[in-house]
Design a protein around this motif. Sequence first.
Motif, PDB file in Angstrom:
ATOM      1  N   UNK A  25       0.586  -0.814  -0.036  1.00 45.61           N
ATOM      2  CA  UNK A  25      -0.462  -0.090   0.262  1.00 45.61           C
ATOM      3  C   UNK A  25       0.908   1.568  -0.033  1.00 45.61           C
ATOM      4  N   UNK A  26      -0.049   2.219  -0.358  1.00 46.36           N
ATOM      5  CA  UNK A  26       0.914   3.741  -0.675  1.00 46.36           C
ATOM      6  C   UNK A  26       0.706   4.220   0.796  1.00 46.36           C
ATOM      7  N   UNK A  31      -2.782   4.313   5.058  1.00 41.61           N
ATOM      8  CA  UNK A  31      -3.375   4.332   3.937  1.00 41.61           C
ATOM      9  C   UNK A  31      -4.605   5.138   4.081  1.00 41.61           C
ATOM     10  N   UNK A  32      -4.189   4.764   2.320  1.00 44.17           N
ATOM     11  CA  UNK A  32      -5.189   6.032   1.975  1.00 44.17           C
ATOM     12  C   UNK A  32      -6.703   5.263   1.205  1.00 44.17           C
ATOM     13  N   UNK A  33      -8.003   5.578   1.080  1.00 46.25           N
ATOM     14  CA  UNK A  33      -9.036   4.650   0.936  1.00 46.25           C
ATOM     15  C   UNK A  33      -9.291   5.595  -0.397  1.00 46.25           C
TER      16      UNK A  33
ATOM     17  N   UNK B  83      -2.633   0.178  -4.985  1.00 47.72           N
ATOM     18  CA  UNK B  83      -1.447   0.632  -3.647  1.00 47.72           C
ATOM     19  C   UNK B  83      -2.497   1.624  -3.196  1.00 47.72           C
ATOM     20  N   UNK B  85      -6.450   1.215  -0.623  1.00 49.27           N
ATOM     21  CA  UNK B  85      -7.535   0.561  -0.280  1.00 49.27           C
ATOM     22  C   UNK B  85      -8.266   1.275  -0.748  1.00 49.27           C
TER      23      UNK B  85
END
Lengths: 481, 481
Positions: A25-26, A31-33, B83, B85
């Motif tokens: 994940x970034x 992390x950003x959803x 990358x 979510x």
Amino acid sequence: MAADRRAKAATLDLRRRLLSSSCRLFFPENPVKIIRGQGQYLYDEQGREYLDCINNVAHVGHCHPTVVQAAHEQNLVLNTNSRYLHDNIVDYAQRLSETLPEKLSVFYFLNSGSEANDLALRLARQYTGHQDVVVLDHAYHGHLSSLIDISPYKFRNLDGQKEWVHVAPLPDTYRGPYREDHPDPAGAYASEVKHVISSAQKKGRKIAAFFAESLPSVSGQIIPPAGYFSQVAEHIRRAGGLFVADEIQVGFGRVGKHFWAFQLEGEDFVPDIVTMGKSIGNGHPVACLATTQAVSRAFEATGVEYFNTFGGNPVSCAVGLAVLDVLKTEQLQAHATNVGSFLMEHLSQQKAKHPIIGDVRGTGLFIGVDLIKDETLRTPATEEAEYLVSRLKENYILLSTDGPGRNILKFKPPMCFSLDNAQHVVAKLDDILTDMEEKVRSCETLRIKHPPGSTGPGCRAAAGSRPSNLEQGNLVIKSAP
Amino acid sequence: MAADRRAKAATLDLRRRLLSSSCRLFFPENPVKIIRGQGQYLYDEQGREYLDCINNVAHVGHCHPTVVQAAHEQNLVLNTNSRYLHDNIVDYAQRLSETLPEKLSVFYFLNSGSEANDLALRLARQYTGHQDVVVLDHAYHGHLSSLIDISPYKFRNLDGQKEWVHVAPLPDTYRGPYREDHPDPAGAYASEVKHVISSAQKKGRKIAAFFAESLPSVSGQIIPPAGYFSQVAEHIRRAGGLFVADEIQVGFGRVGKHFWAFQLEGEDFVPDIVTMGKSIGNGHPVACLATTQAVSRAFEATGVEYFNTFGGNPVSCAVGLAVLDVLKTEQLQAHATNVGSFLMEHLSQQKAKHPIIGDVRGTGLFIGVDLIKDETLRTPATEEAEYLVSRLKENYILLSTDGPGRNILKFKPPMCFSLDNAQHVVAKLDDILTDMEEKVRSCETLRIKHPPGSTGPGCRAAAGSRPSNLEQGNLVIKSAP
């Protein structure tokens, strides 16, 4: 489908359970959803708007209506394999051929840049009867077995270098052995390739191909010196090998002045194979390989069929055609030149103001900002770059780092990125760098904010970074207490 | 896009000019231009309806509205990389996990079955620390370099067999060394694999994996004897290798009784890796690999990221979810059992009537009809099969042949294929076979009709086929005068 179906924490939890952590994940710590995209913007589950400075796949903008409509219209009537005649595949090949030198007149359609590079390898080996490949240091050409083998960026961390792979130095005039003060960096770097070829030949090896991104990206947004690729092509062809231009990250007008990045090398420069991916379908899985009649014929002579189940299907081709239409209608190539020049100019002004900026380089909307700890050694400012990117994220700007030292900010936004967007990013960058400098002057620690309780690589990297000496005008990240 | 934009001859001409002839057409002498698809039907530029008996990619039917709508709705709001979510990727992994044994709990998403098999190879090598692969004869696992290497169907015509590849006999109880009259064909064929492993080990080789389609398809719609794969898995695991079940052609309910073809081997049988492609996205480029925590962790331990640009994007996952929904709502797995049994039964009746039909085998909507020249030697009726397929095409039925002798008719239609469709195909097959028999009795030549002036492999194969002796009840194709 834009509705948020699950709390972010629950999505993350499911992801940790069902997907491999090799699929990263970034911002792994927080992390950003993302649930919606439009143009150069992404929106999270709370409706917050992020400016996307990195997504070179959403080439003409996230969810471009023309592209979405083209996919839908074709999906409604037919999506089948290329063993039947269909107009989309021939129209698309024809349209692509109009953007390329005449010699590159045979097209293969696939689903990913990786598939295209793997086929390039097969074609080059078949045509030359040779096995070996010369690549640039730190290069990345894809996730398949055969491509990990020709990607120093990957194989250095895995099984190591195969005997058929030969690595030439990256033509990096900022950090490499031949720099901006060298009288002929193009010749010098090309001679290195010649030397690599000779060494291989002395061991009885035979060169099938030289692979390079027309502008090396993963290696740190490198702009090779003019004339370099032409000379490399000469050396490689003299050794009986082919020149493969990987345009997966940099093609389709991104560089502004030209439609293909290899064209920066001049009208006369024609690779033997060009591979395309990422931006080609604005997110739809499409890829293409263009080559010469001669190379294609050598492959055909084997009598072996090349069948790619999804490759060149009517939907993929409709999407590809729509991307070409939008590029033309919205004049995005010229736009990339304008916005890119503006962004370069303003980033260069920041370089004069902030000593952490060692170099600003690029063309069109492919730009790198090289962050350094000190001007003499040009030591990569790895931790500072990570901190900066995390601060930009807090400001709803998505940027990433790359290069062997993970210290180069990469700008490769959707092509609709505007002058206002450029101004906004530069202003934020200025604010954050100024704040970072103030923090350093007052001996404050630069710490990346993470949500409580989080642990992981991002957090560890920041907390565990080594303390460096405070030097005039440079930044330091202290160990967390 | 359904409108026909160009005369068929012009499309063909452009295709010959712009695409490689390695990318073959069905019926190369007189290819079909298809401009529309619906359910189990394809329509050419003149509106003629073809019954599609072969497209296992359009799994729930060409242009299924639920799948098309799901793609469109997601395309309108977001299509970006994994990358960030997103709920689609985790929902999809969860839904797939519900169809699989509990142990197969980690998912990787990709764009093609080939990409999935290549990753399977990387995972197996990483987990075992071994390099070698055991495959079945005539197998095909994909178009990538690494997969050509493990596909005897391909490598036999190219560079030949690599030292790390070991070929076991196809568990074909109709044509192989152990047949229907053998007391334990499963044990006998599994022992062959054991023997292949031992021979390799004696040369100091170490086995990373056994790869097989759960029902070998390209090799001629083979149904391995019950118990074979379980015994193979034992042998392979004893050698430290993994069992990879390639479900790319045969998964997602096609076999009727089970959702996955490997489940025909029983509840207890669990492969270490399962690869999925083709039917998974009803034509959209999607693929998946499922494996165990242990295998995935070994890969994660390298610290190397696995990033697949398009793999697992929200649109691909929305499409995959929609396919699962349709399979469930329309009860297509049960439907495959019903229609498949009916088709098998009626084809078997044809076998009693027409001596050219040597064997009818299959399960669900995966059926092979083995055409023979004579009952004793079971000589593949290659030319007769080609002639039959061309006559079926004249009757607007699309069927193809496969197997090393290209004499096995392959039924693998969209899953909505109906009882009426089955009845229609069998009736036409009966008519054509009867006509063929009459022609042979009256010493007429069986010639494939081609448009005037056409030349090419199809034509040459028919015109140049060798004359065979006329035997009671068998067919002969005479040389054209």
